[in-house]
Design a protein around this motif. Structure first.
Motif, short mmCIF file in Angstrom:
data_model
loop_
_atom_site.label_atom_id
_atom_site.label_comp_id
_atom_site.label_asym_id
_atom_site.label_seq_id
_atom_site.Cartn_x
_atom_site.Cartn_y
_atom_site.Cartn_z
N ALA A 1 0.80 -1.07 -0.13
CA ALA A 1 0.02 -0.09 0.04
C ALA A 1 0.89 1.23 -0.22
O ALA A 1 0.15 2.51 -0.62
N GLU B 1 0.05 3.47 -2.94
CA GLU B 1 -0.75 4.94 -2.62
C GLU B 1 0.10 5.89 -3.31
O GLU B 1 -0.40 6.97 -3.58
N ILE C 1 -2.29 7.92 -5.71
CA ILE C 1 -3.28 8.95 -5.36
C ILE C 1 -3.04 10.28 -5.55
O ILE C 1 -3.87 11.07 -5.93
N ASP D 1 -6.37 1.49 -6.25
CA ASP D 1 -6.38 2.73 -5.71
C ASP D 1 -6.94 3.94 -6.76
O ASP D 1 -7.43 5.06 -6.02
N ARG E 1 -10.66 4.37 -6.09
CA ARG E 1 -10.93 4.90 -4.50
C ARG E 1 -11.76 6.37 -4.97
O ARG E 1 -12.43 6.78 -4.17
N LEU F 1 -6.75 14.26 -0.35
CA LEU F 1 -6.63 12.76 -0.26
C LEU F 1 -7.65 12.18 0.14
O LEU F 1 -8.32 12.67 0.97
N LEU G 1 -6.79 5.71 4.00
CA LEU G 1 -5.57 5.42 3.10
C LEU G 1 -4.65 4.71 4.21
O LEU G 1 -4.78 5.11 5.43
N HIS G 2 -3.84 3.53 4.01
CA HIS G 2 -2.85 2.91 4.84
C HIS G 2 -1.68 3.54 5.33
O HIS G 2 -1.11 3.56 6.37
#
Length: 478
Positions: free
Chosen positions: A30, A34, A38, A68, A71, A230, A234-235
């Motif tokens: 992740a 991400e 992202i 991702d 999302r 964002l 999120l991790h």
């Protein structure tokens, strides 16, 4: 090259390898995905408000980057292109608990093709975001999708002000390769910002910290990055960590001015990945000074190379142009990687340095008399002028005249021939000494085959020596 896929099962997840290189570990994938996806999509949403975004993902057949991108509800269309159907099948089965079934989403279209060929057939200015999620290149051919020509094509299919984010290499372990990619993106008229991040599983395997690049045909400002929104849950990625990712140690950042751009005609990236310059070791010394790339606007500051630095002819030409530019024990010592570059993954600059340290000893092992007599047996296949000069040298040596009493030109000729033999063993050992294998991994046990390839390797090395000597004579006559 055959592709080996391997999944290592763990109690709480798995690790996925291609040709022995870790692609992701489920414990920390992740972090990578991400950062890769992202910020690019969030910035595109900010630039194209109230617009359904079209996203292209090149590589990423595991479906994790697609997960991702999905999302964001503003993402209405995702095209994913990956050349490996086996990885895509894993994405739909084994990896499905991790990618959340992303490749089965109605907004996702999957293409099983080579990315470069696929992009060449796309319309201009179509995508708002392009994500490049490729594997680490293990051959010169695999660096095609990191070339200036590739990024020019990506720029072409981007809507003006669109965003690209691409996988890089480690700025710590492959400093020159990292900045080569940075400057190559810049040369494709893309304003580029580098990022670095710590991925525990990558560090565990010795890959070092990891690098990415976010770029656009339009300048990316610090204010834009600070104000992007964002998604929740999120991790690993936070606003603060994102801003910190653009900050580099000054010694490492300054190296960006010392590289050459990677193009199809001058493929520098693979050279940099194999040949880490000796002075890059000093870059890891912390100076306490840093550069925030969100606060500067870099322009391209390097040139395109003239040739392939791993091509044997280019290496020889570099010798001829530079071998006399350095004095023995001079502070202006040459970078040995330029004279004897590693050309395969099983070579390394450390191996070369060790080899060079024993050159004198290796040269004494060459029986010059036997070498010349053997070549004379094939003299009818050589140009008359070379054959005559070779016979003249052999006559003098057979009469026990030491090399030191030969004319400088003749001594130089023998030295070049001997060094060529040794250098050929370093850069192409299989063909020179015919160890029974080739770069493709095939092997034969036939005695006739071994004899033929040994003799072929020997003759090729001898001819290479004459060629090198001829080039040298021409350069001296100019």
């Amino acid at each position: 090259m055959p592709i080996s896929l391997f999944i290592e099962q763990h109690e709480h997840g798995l690790a996925f390898y291609i040709n022995g290189d870790l692609q992701f570990h489920s414990a920390d994938e992740a972090i990578y995905h991400e950062y890769l996806v992202i910020p690019a999509v969030a910035l595109a949403i900010q630039r194209f408000p109230q617009t359904g975004l079209r996203v292209l993902i090149c590589g990423g057949g595991d479906g994790l980057a697609t997960r991702d991108a999905l999302r964001f509800e503003q993402v209405k269309e995702i095209d994913l292109v990956d050349y490996n159907p086996e990885v895509l099948e894993l994405a739909r089965t084994v990896f499905k608990p991790y990618n959340l079934g992303s490749l089965e989403n109605d907004n996702v279209t999957v293409y099983t093709e080579e990315a470069f060929e696929f992009v060449l057939g796309l319309l201009d200015e179509y995508y708002h975001v392009v994500i490049c999620d490729f594997t680490y290149p293990n051959s010169a051919e695999e660096t095609k999708i990191y070339s200036r020509e590739w990024f020019q094509e990506i720029n072409r299919v981007l809507i003006p002000a669109g965003i690209i984010c691409t996988n890089g290499v480690s700025p710590e372990k492959n400093t020159a390769g990292f900045w080569c990619l940075y400057q190559t993106l810049q040369s494709a008229d893309l304003f580029t910002k580098p990022l670095q991040l710590d991925i525990p599983s990558f560090n565990f395997h010795g890959y070092g910290n990891w690098g990415l690049f976010i770029a656009s045909p339009q300048v990316i400002t610090k204010n834009e990055i600070e104000t992007i929104s964002l998604p929740n849950n999120l991790h690993s990625l936070t606003d603060k960590q994102l801003l910190e990712a653009f900050i580099f140690e000054s010694a490492i950042a300054d190296y960006r001015h010392q590289v050459t751009i990677h193009t199809l005609e001058s493929p520098q990236l693979f050279y940099y990945l194999l040949n880490q310059s000796s002075n890059q070791e000093n870059l890891l010394i912390q100076s306490g000074k840093h550069i925030d790339f969100l606060t500067i606007e870099d322009t391209i500051s390097v040139q395109i190379g003239r040739s392939d630095s791993l091509n044997l002819e280019s290496v020889a030409q570099f010798w001829l142009e530079n071998i006399y530019c350095y004095e023995v024990n001079s502070k202006n010592s040459p970078d040995i990687n330029r004279f004897l570059p590693a050309r395969h993954r099983y070579h390394s600059p450390k191996m070369t340095s060790s080899w060079v340290a024993h050159v004198n000893e290796l040269l004494t092992e060459i029986d010059v008399k036997q070498l010349l007599n053997s070549l004379l047996l094939r003299a009818q296949e050589l140009p008359p002028q070379i054959a005559n000069e070779l016979k003249n040298i052999a006559d003098k040596i057979n009469s026990n005249q030491p090399l030191a009493k030969l004319s400088p030109k003749m001594a130089e000729f023998i030295t070049l021939l001997s060094v060529t033999l040794l250098m050929a063993n370093l850069v192409a050992p299989d063909i020179v000494f015919s160890k029974g294998s080739s770069s493709s991994g095939s092997s034969y046990s036939s005695d006739d085959h071994n004899f033929d390839t040994k003799f072929l390797g020997f003759i090729m090395t001898g001819i290479g020596g004459f060629w090198l000597a001829s080039l040298f004579s021409q350069s001296q006559d100019k």
